[in-house]
Design an enzyme around this catalytic site. Structure first.
Site, short mmCIF file in Angstrom:
data_model
loop_
_atom_site.label_atom_id
_atom_site.label_comp_id
_atom_site.label_asym_id
_atom_site.label_seq_id
_atom_site.Cartn_x
_atom_site.Cartn_y
_atom_site.Cartn_z
N GLU A 37 0.80 -1.22 0.00
CA GLU A 37 0.00 0.00 0.00
C GLU A 37 0.84 1.28 0.00
O GLU A 37 0.85 2.04 0.97
CB GLU A 37 -0.96 -0.01 1.20
CG GLU A 37 -1.91 -1.20 1.18
CD GLU A 37 -2.87 -1.24 2.38
OE1 GLU A 37 -2.65 -0.47 3.34
OE2 GLU A 37 -3.82 -2.02 2.34
N GLU A 42 -5.03 -8.62 0.69
CA GLU A 42 -5.68 -8.29 1.96
C GLU A 42 -7.17 -8.10 1.72
O GLU A 42 -7.57 -7.52 0.70
CB GLU A 42 -5.16 -6.98 2.57
CG GLU A 42 -3.81 -7.07 3.21
CD GLU A 42 -3.40 -5.75 3.88
OE1 GLU A 42 -4.30 -4.97 4.30
OE2 GLU A 42 -2.20 -5.50 3.96
#
Ligand code: IFM
Length: 478
Positions: free
Chosen positions: A177, A363
């Site tokens: 991320e 995720e």
């Protein structure tokens, strides 16, 4: 605030997916390891950030957390008892290098070596993330990700770790991320290192992407049979209204949130609409940077949590737009909208626009206010239903042609949830942070039963206030 609407649960079974589909769980070093000062580990930006008053909701930190550094055999035992066949973890950079010119720390490397051996012994394919936000503080003191020197330090870190573990670790995620590293850490300042400077955040983002681009060939040279990608948190974006100005604002925000990462990674450079809107906030880019970032990868990691709505708002932000609250929608305890259909839409869009070699959901998960019942169990019906509905959304995306090859549930363990501290629980395993006792939640038992392809026992009629209604039998796998 958690809200939920009554919904029928879709049907989804492991047999709906290919036999070689990967089923895993995910964690990250700072969030679970603890042992912050052990065996040569030095301070990270998160240790420093957590020591600042008021920045972590409950005042906690990752110094102990789940003490996975000592409890890893038990944690891997549970991961393997679920029937999962992969495990995503991250390597703590401050365990490996104690200073800018230091030799690699043998004890740090030995810990990850033991951990990887432990995974392989339990039938868990190791997926290593190199950067999940715990930059050594000494690098931050020299400019952190705003400095190109950190790019080169990352490449050295990637080189050493992949040389050391590459005989056993074949799946590498360079960054988790980058948006969070850049924006939460350097624009909003709610993550370490706590800086509020949008222009710097855009430069940080460029350096993070560049470090991915420069590290990838190094890992590939060290581990010729490796599979390398990175994990992006991507969001379906929509306009708050059908007014043209809101639609334009939503497109621009999609550019900043999604395309700013995807376009350069897939060889298109930074999106022109965002670049022009940024004007003098655009990053300094050197010759060769964009080609490096566009290095070919073996997969795209997609972290999916929630959609976002945008409206035009002159003067409110650098791009003259703002996020609009979704209103009366189903939410997790974090307030994040629960929108499995958005996951299907997002995956289809990624497939159509970028055609990655493969997609892994690196995720996906939810935080709810778990309660231990009188028997010491956690009946997290909402998290179980969240899981069922998101797996069904992936099944639908695959039906539509998306090349999704695996799923890593966030998270194996309750852990230190960054600025939210230990108050937000994402695990399918409950962790008592005082006793370190682990308890598999209802959601974890469901995942285990799902992975075993077993018909579940009748759904418990746990339907407490706010919990999603269970339509008995609809989710039972055959
Ligand atoms: O806990 C985080 C993780 O570290 C990165 N992705 C989002 C998760 C939930 O907030």
């Amino acid at each position: 605030m958690t809200t939920s609407l009554q919904h029928a649960l879709p049907s989804v079974a492991r047999s709906d997916f290919n036999n070689d589909f990967l089923w895993g769980t995910a964690t990250s070093a700072y969030q679970i390891e603890g042992a912050a000062s052990l065996d040569g580990r030095v301070e990270s930006i998160w240790d420093r950030f957590c020591s600042m008053p008021g920045v972590i909701r409950d005042g906690s930190n990752g110094a102990v957390s789940c003490d996975h550094y000592h409890h890893w055999p038990e944690d891997l035992d549970i991961a393997s008892s679920l029937g999962s066949n992969a495990y995503r973890f991250s390597i703590s950079w401050p365990r490996i290098f104690s200073g800018p010119d230091a030799e690699p720390n043998a004890e740090g490397l030995a810990f990850y070596s033991r951990l990887v051996d432990g995974m392989l012994a339990r039938g868990l394919q190791p997926w290593a993330t190199l950067y999940h936000w715990d930059l050594p503080q000494y690098l931050q003191d020299q400019g952190g990700w705003n400095s190109r020197d950190t790019v080169h330090a990352f490449v050295r870190f990637a080189d050493v770790v992949s040389r050391h573990l590459g005989d056993r670790v074949k799946h590498w995620i360079t960054h988790n991320e980058p948006w969070c590293t850049a924006m939460l850490g350097h624009a909003d300042g709610i993550h370490a290192p706590g800086i509020k400077d949008f222009k710097m955040a855009i430069q940080v983002c460029h350096h993070v992407l560049l470090s991915h681009g420069l590290a990838t060939p190094v890992i590939r040279a060290n581990v010729p049979d490796s599979r390398i990608g990175l994990a992006l948190n991507l969001h379906p974006i929509s306009a708050a209204t059908d007014k043209a100005e809101d639609q334009t604002a939503a497109d621009l925000y999609d550019g900043l949130r999604n395309r700013w990462y995807l376009d350069p990674l897939y060889g298109r450079g930074y999106p022109t609409d965002v670049w022009n809107a940024l004007a003098d906030l655009a990053p300094a880019v050197k010759a060769g940077d964009m080609a490096a970032i566009a290095v070919s990868t073996d997969f795209l990691g997609v972290n999916f949590y929630f959609p976002e709505r945008i409206e035009h708002a002159p003067g409110v932000s650098a791009l003259n737009l703002r996020l609009v609250d979704a209103g009366d929608v189903e939410r997790t305890a974090f307030g994040w909208e629960v929108a499995p259909a958005g996951m299907t839409t997002l995956l289809k869009r990624i497939q159509d626009d970028y055609a990655p070699a493969a997609i892994y959901i690196t995720e996906n998960g939810a935080t709810y206010d778990d309660v231990l019942d009188a028997q010491g169990e956690i009946q997290d019906v909402q998290r179980r239903d969240y899981l069922i509905r998101h797996l069904a959304a992936i099944k639908e995306a695959i039906r539509l042609g998306c090349q999704v090859r695996g799923y890593f549930l966030w998270s194996l363990l309750d852990n230190f949830e960054w600025a939210e501290g230990c108050s937000r629980r994402f695990g399918i395993i409950h962790v008592d942070f005082v006793t370190q006792r682990r308890t598999l939640k209802l959601s974890g038992k469901w995942y285990r039963d799902f992975l075993a392809g077993r018909v579940l026992p009748a759904a418990p009629d746990v339907n407490t206030a706010g919990a999603a209604g269970v339509v008995k039998g609809e989710y039972l796998s055959a």
